[in-house]
Design a protein around this motif. Structure first.
Motif, PDB file in Angstrom:
ATOM      1  N   ARG A 246       0.835  -1.201   0.000  1.00  0.00           N
ATOM      2  CA  ARG A 246       0.000   0.000   0.000  1.00  0.00           C
ATOM      3  C   ARG A 246       0.868   1.248   0.000  1.00  0.00           C
ATOM      4  O   ARG A 246       0.549   2.247  -0.651  1.00  0.00           O
TER       5      ARG A 246
ATOM      6  N   ILE B 246      -6.373  -8.692  -9.997  1.00  0.00           N
ATOM      7  CA  ILE B 246      -5.782  -7.924  -8.892  1.00  0.00           C
ATOM      8  C   ILE B 246      -5.948  -8.738  -7.619  1.00  0.00           C
ATOM      9  O   ILE B 246      -7.028  -8.777  -7.028  1.00  0.00           O
ATOM     10  N   LYS B 247      -4.865  -9.391  -7.226  1.00  0.00           N
ATOM     11  CA  LYS B 247      -4.902 -10.270  -6.061  1.00  0.00           C
ATOM     12  C   LYS B 247      -4.380  -9.542  -4.823  1.00  0.00           C
ATOM     13  O   LYS B 247      -3.445  -8.752  -4.904  1.00  0.00           O
ATOM     14  N   THR B 248      -5.002  -9.841  -3.677  1.00  0.00           N
ATOM     15  CA  THR B 248      -4.537  -9.310  -2.406  1.00  0.00           C
ATOM     16  C   THR B 248      -3.509 -10.262  -1.798  1.00  0.00           C
ATOM     17  O   THR B 248      -3.733 -11.474  -1.748  1.00  0.00           O
TER      18      THR B 248
ATOM     19  N   TYR C 295      -0.809  -5.708  -2.945  1.00  0.00           N
ATOM     20  CA  TYR C 295      -1.535  -6.228  -4.098  1.00  0.00           C
ATOM     21  C   TYR C 295      -0.569  -6.627  -5.199  1.00  0.00           C
ATOM     22  O   TYR C 295       0.540  -6.093  -5.306  1.00  0.00           O
TER      23      TYR C 295
ATOM     24  N   ARG D 287     -11.656  -3.563  -9.336  1.00  0.00           N
ATOM     25  CA  ARG D 287     -12.122  -4.951  -9.422  1.00  0.00           C
ATOM     26  C   ARG D 287     -13.552  -5.017  -9.958  1.00  0.00           C
ATOM     27  O   ARG D 287     -13.884  -5.902 -10.752  1.00  0.00           O
TER      28      ARG D 287
ATOM     29  N   ILE E 108      -8.859   0.086  -5.321  1.00  0.00           N
ATOM     30  CA  ILE E 108      -8.671  -1.296  -5.776  1.00  0.00           C
ATOM     31  C   ILE E 108     -10.028  -1.970  -5.917  1.00  0.00           C
ATOM     32  O   ILE E 108     -10.298  -2.695  -6.893  1.00  0.00           O
TER      33      ILE E 108
END
Length: 231
Positions: A178, A219-221, A227, A206, A202
């Motif tokens: 972040r 977009i993966k956390t 991310y 998405r 974000i």
């Protein structure tokens, strides 16, 4: 229709010039044309900007306090496929020949016309336009026009959403914290930003880009870190 709301920074320019007055004057003038412009005065700072800021074009002075613009051009061309326009106070034929042999895309001697410089920058960017497209996971970013497409369908993004998405795609496969996103998108503009600004934007991205926003595949956390954009 389709353009980002209020977008001004169409392409990223890097100005490398050791003369402070000329450097600041060029940066101001090019920003007024709508370019996202960074200006530095040394070879070292220029190389750091090239590898970290992903400029679309470099305006390069021939003589720098810590090295030669020719050497920097050679180094950039070995690592990056981006246009370079050289500015020099030396107008010998050998200088121009050397610049062109190193892959320089254009060459101007000082003093020069600002209007002509802007026209040549525009021409070089138009020529490089096909290279200004990022494609990943069915998403395409046209950096020249600041447009976003999902499977050929144009998607509207706000300025901030666009900048975050571009940063993610330019670093595809790399986890961005972040703090890195905040620094890249907001801090460089010196603007105050709420702590939840990154996750909020974000989430919006998405909703626009993911087939199933509740189970994002692009977009993966990475929990506790940040991310990552998955190819």
């Amino acid at each position: 229709m389709g353009y980002l709301d209020g977008v001004e920074d169409l392409c990223k320019l890097l100005i490398v010039e050791d003369d402070t007055d000329l450097r600041e004057g060029l940066a101001f003038s090019l920003r007024s044309e709508g370019y996202d412009t960074q200006a530095v005065g040394t070879m070292y700072a220029a190389w750091q900007a090239v590898i970290k800021a992903y400029p679309d074009l470099v305006v390069l002075d021939c003589n720098l306090p810590d090295g030669s613009g020719f050497l920097l051009c050679e180094r950039i061309k070995k690592e990056k496929d981006l246009p370079i326009l050289m500015l020099t106070a030396r107008d010998t034929e050998m200088d121009e020949v050397q610049a062109l042999e190193l892959g320089m895309d254009d060459f101007m001697t000082k003093p020069f016309s600002l209007a002509v410089l802007k026209a040549r920058i525009k021409r070089l960017l138009q020529k490089a336009a096909p290279k200004l497209r990022l494609v990943s996971g069915g998403i395409t970013i046209d950096k020249g026009q600041c447009r976003v497409y999902k499977n050929e369908e144009e998607i509207f993004c706000s300025r901030i959403e666009y900048q975050i998405l571009l940063y993610l795609l330019e670093n595809a496969g790399r986890v961005l914290s972040r703090e890195q996103i905040l620094s890249h998108v907001w801090d460089s503009q010196g603007k105050f930003v709420e702590e939840n600004a990154v996750p909020v934007n974000i989430r919006r991205l998405r909703l626009k880009l993911e087939d199933d926003p509740k189970r994002p595949q692009r977009i993966k956390t990475v929990h506790g870190i940040g991310y990552v954009w998955k190819e």
